[in-house]
Motif scaffolding. Structure first.
Motif, mmCIF file in Angstrom:
data_model
loop_
_atom_site.group_PDB
_atom_site.id
_atom_site.type_symbol
_atom_site.label_atom_id
_atom_site.label_comp_id
_atom_site.label_asym_id
_atom_site.label_seq_id
_atom_site.Cartn_x
_atom_site.Cartn_y
_atom_site.Cartn_z
ATOM 1 N N LEU A 55 -5.005 0.316 7.372
ATOM 2 C CA LEU A 55 -3.826 0.928 7.575
ATOM 3 C C LEU A 55 -3.600 0.590 9.288
ATOM 4 O O LEU A 55 -4.365 0.901 10.141
ATOM 5 N N VAL A 56 -2.379 -0.235 9.228
ATOM 6 C CA VAL A 56 -1.960 -0.653 10.537
ATOM 7 C C VAL A 56 -0.789 -0.153 11.129
ATOM 8 O O VAL A 56 0.018 0.239 10.238
ATOM 9 N N GLY A 57 -0.847 0.042 12.361
ATOM 10 C CA GLY A 57 0.542 0.706 12.917
ATOM 11 C C GLY A 57 0.478 2.165 12.973
ATOM 12 O O GLY A 57 1.432 2.715 13.404
ATOM 13 N N ALA A 60 -10.575 12.106 15.939
ATOM 14 C CA ALA A 60 -9.609 11.082 16.065
ATOM 15 C C ALA A 60 -10.059 9.956 16.034
ATOM 16 O O ALA A 60 -9.817 9.009 15.411
ATOM 17 N N MET A 61 -11.157 9.629 16.760
ATOM 18 C CA MET A 61 -11.790 8.464 16.813
ATOM 19 C C MET A 61 -12.351 8.112 15.464
ATOM 20 O O MET A 61 -12.090 6.991 15.114
ATOM 21 N N HIS A 62 -12.802 9.066 14.698
ATOM 22 C CA HIS A 62 -13.495 8.895 13.485
ATOM 23 C C HIS A 62 -12.196 8.394 12.275
ATOM 24 O O HIS A 62 -12.334 7.690 11.266
ATOM 25 N N PHE A 63 -10.851 9.178 12.575
ATOM 26 C CA PHE A 63 -10.084 8.778 11.611
ATOM 27 C C PHE A 63 -9.585 7.317 12.003
ATOM 28 O O PHE A 63 -9.349 6.483 11.131
ATOM 29 N N GLU A 64 -9.156 7.004 13.175
ATOM 30 C CA GLU A 64 -8.840 5.596 13.500
ATOM 31 C C GLU A 64 -10.016 4.451 13.092
ATOM 32 O O GLU A 64 -9.290 3.459 12.748
ATOM 33 N N SER A 65 -11.354 4.837 13.052
ATOM 34 C CA SER A 65 -12.044 4.071 12.327
ATOM 35 C C SER A 65 -11.760 3.716 10.985
ATOM 36 O O SER A 65 -11.907 2.680 10.542
ATOM 37 N N GLN A 66 -11.847 4.953 10.213
ATOM 38 C CA GLN A 66 -11.432 4.900 8.956
ATOM 39 C C GLN A 66 -10.158 3.931 8.622
ATOM 40 O O GLN A 66 -9.994 3.512 7.289
ATOM 41 N N MET A 94 0.895 -1.253 -0.103
ATOM 42 C CA MET A 94 -0.070 -0.011 0.053
ATOM 43 C C MET A 94 0.967 1.355 0.101
ATOM 44 O O MET A 94 1.672 1.463 0.880
ATOM 45 N N LYS A 95 0.567 2.297 -0.948
ATOM 46 C CA LYS A 95 1.161 3.448 -0.940
ATOM 47 C C LYS A 95 0.705 4.470 0.044
ATOM 48 O O LYS A 95 -0.468 4.731 -0.506
ATOM 49 N N LEU A 96 1.498 5.046 0.892
ATOM 50 C CA LEU A 96 1.061 5.832 1.759
ATOM 51 C C LEU A 96 1.147 7.354 1.134
ATOM 52 O O LEU A 96 1.871 8.169 1.429
ATOM 53 N N ASN A 97 0.331 7.511 0.121
ATOM 54 C CA ASN A 97 0.513 8.949 -0.641
ATOM 55 C C ASN A 97 -0.610 9.575 -0.421
ATOM 56 O O ASN A 97 -1.712 8.926 0.271
ATOM 57 N N ALA A 98 -0.946 10.933 -0.872
ATOM 58 C CA ALA A 98 -1.924 11.688 -0.871
ATOM 59 C C ALA A 98 -3.368 10.895 -1.355
ATOM 60 O O ALA A 98 -4.535 11.180 -0.662
ATOM 61 N N LYS A 99 -3.196 10.200 -2.450
ATOM 62 C CA LYS A 99 -4.560 9.643 -2.892
ATOM 63 C C LYS A 99 -4.935 8.736 -1.919
ATOM 64 O O LYS A 99 -6.083 8.514 -1.900
ATOM 65 N N PHE A 100 -4.119 7.795 -1.469
ATOM 66 C CA PHE A 100 -4.500 6.689 -0.658
ATOM 67 C C PHE A 100 -5.111 7.432 0.834
ATOM 68 O O PHE A 100 -6.092 6.947 1.223
#
Length: 183
Positions: A53-55, A41-47, A1-7
Protein backbone atom coordinates in the motif's frame (compact mmCIF):
# COMPACT_ATOMS: atom_id res chain seq x y z
CA UNK A 1 -5.54 -3.47 -5.64
CA UNK A 2 -9.05 -2.94 -4.30
CA UNK A 3 -9.00 -0.83 -1.15
CA UNK A 4 -11.94 -2.58 0.44
CA UNK A 5 -12.56 -3.96 3.93
CA UNK A 6 -11.21 -7.40 3.01
CA UNK A 7 -7.90 -5.94 1.81
CA UNK A 8 -7.64 -3.61 4.83
CA UNK A 9 -8.17 -6.52 7.22
CA UNK A 10 -4.91 -7.95 5.85
CA UNK A 11 -3.22 -4.85 7.26
CA UNK A 12 -5.30 -4.39 10.42
CA UNK A 13 -4.92 -7.85 11.91
CA UNK A 14 -1.12 -8.13 11.69
CA UNK A 15 -0.68 -4.49 12.75
CA UNK A 16 -2.74 -5.11 15.90
CA UNK A 17 -0.91 -8.40 16.56
CA UNK A 18 2.47 -6.65 16.26
CA UNK A 19 1.29 -3.75 18.40
CA UNK A 20 0.16 -5.94 21.29
CA UNK A 21 3.23 -8.16 21.06
CA UNK A 22 5.80 -5.35 20.86
CA UNK A 23 4.17 -2.66 22.98
CA UNK A 24 3.04 -4.83 25.90
CA UNK A 25 5.43 -3.15 28.36
CA UNK A 26 4.10 0.31 27.50
CA UNK A 27 0.51 -0.90 27.74
CA UNK A 28 1.13 -2.50 31.15
CA UNK A 29 2.96 0.64 32.33
CA UNK A 30 -0.23 2.60 31.53
CA UNK A 31 1.39 5.09 29.15
CA UNK A 32 -0.91 7.67 27.61
CA UNK A 33 -3.43 6.89 24.92
CA UNK A 34 -1.63 9.32 22.59
CA UNK A 35 1.63 7.43 22.99
CA UNK A 36 -0.09 4.12 22.32
CA UNK A 37 -1.72 5.54 19.18
CA UNK A 38 1.64 6.81 17.92
CA UNK A 39 3.15 3.38 18.48
CA UNK A 40 0.17 1.71 16.76
CA UNK A 41 0.72 4.03 13.79
CA UNK A 42 4.22 2.66 13.39
CA UNK A 43 2.90 -0.90 13.21
CA UNK A 44 0.27 0.12 10.66
CA UNK A 45 2.87 1.78 8.45
CA UNK A 46 5.02 -1.34 8.60
CA UNK A 47 2.11 -3.57 7.56
CA UNK A 48 1.07 -1.13 4.83
CA UNK A 49 4.54 -1.57 3.28
CA UNK A 50 4.25 -5.36 3.51
CA UNK A 51 0.87 -5.20 1.74
CA UNK A 52 2.23 -2.90 -0.98
CA UNK A 53 0.00 0.00 0.00
CA UNK A 54 1.82 3.07 -1.33
CA UNK A 55 0.90 6.72 -0.84
CA UNK A 56 -0.85 6.29 2.49
CA UNK A 57 0.13 7.35 6.00
CA UNK A 58 -0.78 6.40 9.57
CA UNK A 59 -1.25 9.72 11.37
CA UNK A 60 -2.20 10.12 15.04
CA UNK A 61 -4.21 13.23 15.98
CA UNK A 62 -4.32 14.48 12.37
CA UNK A 63 -6.81 17.34 12.07
CA UNK A 64 -6.30 18.99 8.69
CA UNK A 65 -7.89 18.64 5.29
CA UNK A 66 -7.43 20.48 2.00
CA UNK A 67 -5.58 23.80 2.11
CA UNK A 68 -4.88 23.46 5.85
CA UNK A 69 -8.52 23.68 6.92
CA UNK A 70 -9.57 21.95 10.14
CA UNK A 71 -11.33 18.63 9.53
CA UNK A 72 -15.06 18.70 10.27
CA UNK A 73 -17.99 16.31 10.34
CA UNK A 74 -21.71 16.74 10.74
CA UNK A 75 -23.16 15.44 13.97
CA UNK A 76 -26.60 13.80 14.29
CA UNK A 77 -28.23 17.25 14.30
CA UNK A 78 -26.43 18.19 11.05
CA UNK A 79 -24.24 20.68 12.95
CA UNK A 80 -20.65 21.20 11.79
CA UNK A 81 -18.12 20.15 14.43
CA UNK A 82 -14.32 20.02 14.34
CA UNK A 83 -12.82 16.57 14.50
CA UNK A 84 -9.55 14.98 15.50
CA UNK A 85 -9.47 11.20 15.38
CA UNK A 86 -6.93 9.28 17.47
CA UNK A 87 -5.35 7.63 14.42
CA UNK A 88 -6.20 7.66 10.73
CA UNK A 89 -4.87 5.82 7.72
CA UNK A 90 -5.23 8.14 4.72
CA UNK A 91 -3.42 9.68 1.76
CA UNK A 92 -3.37 13.18 3.27
CA UNK A 93 -5.60 14.25 0.40
CA UNK A 94 -3.15 13.15 -2.28
CA UNK A 95 -5.28 10.28 -3.65
CA UNK A 96 -8.70 11.85 -4.16
CA UNK A 97 -10.25 8.66 -5.55
CA UNK A 98 -9.75 6.91 -2.17
CA UNK A 99 -8.25 9.24 0.42
CA UNK A 100 -9.66 7.88 3.68
CA UNK A 101 -9.12 4.23 4.60
CA UNK A 102 -9.20 3.57 8.36
CA UNK A 103 -10.24 5.71 11.33
CA UNK A 104 -9.24 4.46 14.79
CA UNK A 105 -10.40 5.60 18.19
CA UNK A 106 -8.65 4.19 21.24
CA UNK A 107 -9.81 4.24 24.86
CA UNK A 108 -8.95 2.85 28.22
CA UNK A 109 -11.67 1.41 30.48
CA UNK A 110 -11.62 4.46 32.75
CA UNK A 111 -12.98 6.69 29.97
CA UNK A 112 -16.52 7.80 30.73
CA UNK A 113 -19.43 6.12 28.93
CA UNK A 114 -20.30 9.49 27.34
CA UNK A 115 -16.75 9.90 25.99
CA UNK A 116 -16.81 6.36 24.62
CA UNK A 117 -20.13 7.04 22.93
CA UNK A 118 -18.63 10.20 21.40
CA UNK A 119 -15.84 8.01 19.95
CA UNK A 120 -18.40 5.59 18.53
CA UNK A 121 -20.47 8.43 17.06
CA UNK A 122 -17.33 9.87 15.46
CA UNK A 123 -16.55 6.51 13.82
CA UNK A 124 -20.12 6.21 12.53
CA UNK A 125 -19.89 9.70 11.00
CA UNK A 126 -16.45 9.08 9.51
CA UNK A 127 -17.49 5.81 7.84
CA UNK A 128 -20.58 7.25 6.18
CA UNK A 129 -20.32 7.66 2.41
CA UNK A 130 -22.26 10.93 2.60
CA UNK A 131 -24.68 12.77 4.83
CA UNK A 132 -28.19 12.14 3.56
CA UNK A 133 -27.08 13.00 0.05
CA UNK A 134 -26.01 16.53 1.02
CA UNK A 135 -22.61 15.81 -0.53
CA UNK A 136 -20.82 12.67 -1.47
CA UNK A 137 -17.42 11.13 -1.32
CA UNK A 138 -17.41 10.50 -5.07
CA UNK A 139 -13.67 10.05 -5.63
CA UNK A 140 -13.53 13.09 -7.91
CA UNK A 141 -13.50 15.99 -5.47
CA UNK A 142 -12.84 16.11 -1.74
CA UNK A 143 -16.04 16.21 0.31
CA UNK A 144 -16.76 19.32 2.36
CA UNK A 145 -16.85 17.30 5.59
CA UNK A 146 -14.75 14.25 6.37
CA UNK A 147 -16.43 10.96 5.47
CA UNK A 148 -15.93 7.89 3.37
CA UNK A 149 -13.55 5.92 5.58
CA UNK A 150 -13.71 2.28 4.53
CA UNK A 151 -13.33 1.05 8.12
CA UNK A 152 -13.60 2.45 11.60
CA UNK A 153 -12.10 0.73 14.62
CA UNK A 154 -12.83 1.37 18.29
CA UNK A 155 -10.18 -0.23 20.46
CA UNK A 156 -10.63 -0.33 24.24
CA UNK A 157 -7.31 -1.39 25.79
CA UNK A 158 -7.68 -2.86 29.28
CA UNK A 159 -4.20 -3.36 30.71
CA UNK A 160 -5.43 -4.91 33.96
CA UNK A 161 -7.52 -7.57 32.22
CA UNK A 162 -4.81 -7.90 29.53
CA UNK A 163 -7.23 -7.75 26.67
CA UNK A 164 -8.62 -5.29 24.17
CA UNK A 165 -12.20 -4.96 22.99
CA UNK A 166 -12.38 -4.23 19.25
CA UNK A 167 -15.46 -2.84 17.51
CA UNK A 168 -15.54 -2.43 13.72
CA UNK A 169 -17.54 0.17 11.80
CA UNK A 170 -18.42 0.59 8.13
CA UNK A 171 -21.09 2.55 6.24
CA UNK A 172 -22.00 4.54 9.36
CA UNK A 173 -22.77 1.56 11.61
CA UNK A 174 -21.23 -1.35 13.52
CA UNK A 175 -20.13 -3.78 10.81
CA UNK A 176 -19.36 -6.98 12.71
CA UNK A 177 -19.63 -8.40 16.22
CA UNK A 178 -17.09 -7.05 18.74
CA UNK A 179 -13.89 -9.05 19.10
CA UNK A 180 -11.70 -9.58 22.14
CA UNK A 181 -7.93 -9.60 21.71
CA UNK A 182 -5.87 -11.07 24.54
CA UNK A 183 -2.34 -9.79 25.10
Amino acid sequence: MKLNAKFLNKIIEPALDDFFKNEINSILADVSERNLCARLAMHFESQMKVAGLVGYYADPEYNRKQEGQVKTILNGNMEVISITCDLIIHSRGEIVAKDNLIAIEMAKPNKSPAEMQDDRNRLMALTKASYDGVWSNDGIAHPEHVCGYVKGLFLIVDRQARHAHLESYAHGAVSQPPKQITF
